[in-house]
Motif scaffolding. Structure first.
Motif, PDB file in Angstrom:
ATOM      1  N   ASP A   7      -4.767 -15.427  -2.553  1.00 18.72           N
ATOM      2  CA  ASP A   7      -4.940 -15.845  -1.164  1.00 18.72           C
ATOM      3  C   ASP A   7      -5.010 -14.560  -0.322  1.00 18.72           C
ATOM      4  O   ASP A   7      -4.059 -13.776  -0.292  1.00 18.72           O
ATOM      5  CB  ASP A   7      -3.725 -16.693  -0.769  1.00 18.72           C
ATOM      6  CG  ASP A   7      -3.777 -17.194   0.673  1.00 18.72           C
ATOM      7  OD1 ASP A   7      -4.537 -16.628   1.495  1.00 18.72           O
ATOM      8  OD2 ASP A   7      -3.046 -18.149   0.965  1.00 18.72           O
ATOM      9  N   SER A   8      -6.124 -14.363   0.369  1.00 19.66           N
ATOM     10  CA  SER A   8      -6.292 -13.112   1.111  1.00 19.66           C
ATOM     11  C   SER A   8      -5.287 -12.965   2.251  1.00 19.66           C
ATOM     12  O   SER A   8      -5.072 -11.853   2.745  1.00 19.66           O
ATOM     13  CB  SER A   8      -7.719 -12.989   1.634  1.00 19.66           C
ATOM     14  OG  SER A   8      -8.601 -12.795   0.545  1.00 19.66           O
ATOM     15  N   LYS A   9      -4.651 -14.064   2.662  1.00 19.20           N
ATOM     16  CA  LYS A   9      -3.601 -13.954   3.688  1.00 19.20           C
ATOM     17  C   LYS A   9      -2.459 -13.072   3.182  1.00 19.20           C
ATOM     18  O   LYS A   9      -1.810 -12.383   3.969  1.00 19.20           O
ATOM     19  CB  LYS A   9      -3.081 -15.343   4.097  1.00 19.20           C
ATOM     20  CG  LYS A   9      -4.106 -16.154   4.895  1.00 19.20           C
ATOM     21  CD  LYS A   9      -3.491 -17.358   5.587  1.00 19.20           C
ATOM     22  CE  LYS A   9      -3.053 -18.467   4.663  1.00 19.20           C
ATOM     23  NZ  LYS A   9      -4.160 -19.121   3.906  1.00 19.20           N
ATOM     24  N   ILE A  10      -2.223 -13.098   1.872  1.00 23.40           N
ATOM     25  CA  ILE A  10      -1.176 -12.239   1.301  1.00 23.40           C
ATOM     26  C   ILE A  10      -1.577 -10.773   1.461  1.00 23.40           C
ATOM     27  O   ILE A  10      -0.750  -9.920   1.806  1.00 23.40           O
ATOM     28  CB  ILE A  10      -0.945 -12.596  -0.187  1.00 23.40           C
ATOM     29  CG1 ILE A  10      -0.370 -14.020  -0.290  1.00 23.40           C
ATOM     30  CG2 ILE A  10      -0.043 -11.577  -0.872  1.00 23.40           C
ATOM     31  CD1 ILE A  10      -0.366 -14.580  -1.708  1.00 23.40           C
ATOM     32  N   LEU A  11      -2.862 -10.484   1.260  1.00 23.60           N
ATOM     33  CA  LEU A  11      -3.343  -9.103   1.428  1.00 23.60           C
ATOM     34  C   LEU A  11      -3.225  -8.682   2.896  1.00 23.60           C
ATOM     35  O   LEU A  11      -2.789  -7.564   3.200  1.00 23.60           O
ATOM     36  CB  LEU A  11      -4.804  -8.982   0.971  1.00 23.60           C
ATOM     37  CG  LEU A  11      -5.126  -9.506  -0.435  1.00 23.60           C
ATOM     38  CD1 LEU A  11      -6.607  -9.263  -0.761  1.00 23.60           C
ATOM     39  CD2 LEU A  11      -4.243  -8.855  -1.488  1.00 23.60           C
ATOM     40  N   LEU A  12      -3.590  -9.597   3.803  1.00 24.38           N
ATOM     41  CA  LEU A  12      -3.511  -9.278   5.232  1.00 24.38           C
ATOM     42  C   LEU A  12      -2.063  -9.032   5.654  1.00 24.38           C
ATOM     43  O   LEU A  12      -1.788  -8.127   6.453  1.00 24.38           O
ATOM     44  CB  LEU A  12      -4.126 -10.410   6.064  1.00 24.38           C
ATOM     45  CG  LEU A  12      -4.093 -10.210   7.587  1.00 24.38           C
ATOM     46  CD1 LEU A  12      -4.815  -8.926   7.998  1.00 24.38           C
ATOM     47  CD2 LEU A  12      -4.699 -11.426   8.293  1.00 24.38           C
TER      48      LEU A  12
ATOM     49  N   ASP B  30       2.115  -5.221   7.184  1.00 27.50           N
ATOM     50  CA  ASP B  30       3.391  -4.537   6.900  1.00 27.50           C
ATOM     51  C   ASP B  30       3.203  -3.016   6.934  1.00 27.50           C
ATOM     52  O   ASP B  30       4.045  -2.294   7.466  1.00 27.50           O
ATOM     53  CB  ASP B  30       3.939  -4.938   5.521  1.00 27.50           C
ATOM     54  CG  ASP B  30       4.466  -6.364   5.503  1.00 27.50           C
ATOM     55  OD1 ASP B  30       4.714  -6.923   6.595  1.00 27.50           O
ATOM     56  OD2 ASP B  30       4.613  -6.920   4.397  1.00 27.50           O
ATOM     57  N   LEU B  31       2.082  -2.565   6.378  1.00 29.99           N
ATOM     58  CA  LEU B  31       1.805  -1.124   6.358  1.00 29.99           C
ATOM     59  C   LEU B  31       1.636  -0.587   7.786  1.00 29.99           C
ATOM     60  O   LEU B  31       2.149   0.488   8.126  1.00 29.99           O
ATOM     61  CB  LEU B  31       0.542  -0.862   5.528  1.00 29.99           C
ATOM     62  CG  LEU B  31       0.157   0.581   5.271  1.00 29.99           C
ATOM     63  CD1 LEU B  31       1.248   1.299   4.468  1.00 29.99           C
ATOM     64  CD2 LEU B  31      -1.171   0.648   4.512  1.00 29.99           C
ATOM     65  N   VAL B  32       0.928  -1.357   8.620  1.00 29.45           N
ATOM     66  CA  VAL B  32       0.761  -0.970  10.027  1.00 29.45           C
ATOM     67  C   VAL B  32       2.137  -0.811  10.672  1.00 29.45           C
ATOM     68  O   VAL B  32       2.418   0.187  11.356  1.00 29.45           O
ATOM     69  CB  VAL B  32      -0.072  -2.037  10.792  1.00 29.45           C
ATOM     70  CG1 VAL B  32      -0.063  -1.769  12.296  1.00 29.45           C
ATOM     71  CG2 VAL B  32      -1.505  -2.075  10.263  1.00 29.45           C
ATOM     72  N   GLU B  33       3.024  -1.796  10.404  1.00 32.59           N
ATOM     73  CA  GLU B  33       4.357  -1.772  11.017  1.00 32.59           C
ATOM     74  C   GLU B  33       5.213  -0.634  10.452  1.00 32.59           C
ATOM     75  O   GLU B  33       5.954   0.019  11.194  1.00 32.59           O
ATOM     76  CB  GLU B  33       5.024  -3.144  10.846  1.00 32.59           C
ATOM     77  CG  GLU B  33       4.332  -4.190  11.726  1.00 32.59           C
ATOM     78  CD  GLU B  33       4.707  -5.635  11.409  1.00 32.59           C
ATOM     79  OE1 GLU B  33       5.516  -5.873  10.483  1.00 32.59           O
ATOM     80  OE2 GLU B  33       4.166  -6.528  12.096  1.00 32.59           O
TER      81      GLU B  33
END
Ligand code: MG
Length: 159
Positions: free
Chosen positions: A75-80, A85-88
């Motif tokens: 599910d690409s939502k998991i990738l998003l 998280d990386l942005v944060e």
């Protein structure tokens, strides 16, 4: 807010008969779907690449290689969520996201608000910070011939 960064992402997937069509985190009833290692959500992939671009942190193919079994059918939502998280982790907040999907058929307008809600909730944003737009290509090019679907996204992040 003195460090503001913009990012751009672009993704394309081929369409084939009988596959699931998932766009912007929403499954859409259609005769064709995206050929992909993941669920083929071009809109989310473009948004992930835009966020990674703003961080100058590579791209989705580097983070989530399509040779990895971990990401098969994911599910690409998991990738998003992982990219968010990386942005944060880098100390940034997402100001807004704007995504355009180019697809000849079906009409995406009835699904736009559901996509905005799915994307916003995945990124932990208010819906009014997430824009999804759809366009046909007037039957021109691969999108117009219904051979594929493309998506562009731009994001602004700040800290
Ligand atoms: Mg992709």
């Amino acid at each position: 807010m003195n460090d503001i960064r913009v990012g751009h992402g672009y993704d394309v997937h081929a369409l084939a008969d009988g596959l699931r069509l998932v766009l912007g985190g929403v499954e859409i009833e259609h005769t064709k779907g995206c050929v992909a290692h993941s669920d083929g959500d071009v809109a989310i992939h473009a948004i992930c690449d835009a966020l990674l671009g703003a961080l100058a942190a590579g791209d989705i193919g580097k983070l989530f290689p399509d040779t990895s079994e971990e990401f098969r059918g994911i599910d690409s939502k998991i990738l998003l969520r992982r990219v968010t998280d990386l942005v944060e982790e880098r100390g940034y907040k997402i100001s807004n996201v704007d995504c355009t999907i180019a697809m000849q058929r079906p009409k995406l307008r009835p699904h736009i608000d559901a996509m905005r809600e799915a994307l916003a909730s995945t990124m932990g944003l208010e819906c009014d910070r997430v824009s999804v737009k759809a366009t046909t290509t007037e039957h021109l090019g691969f999108e117009g011939r219904e051979e594929g679907v493309s998506a562009h996204a731009v994001v602004l992040i700040y800290r």
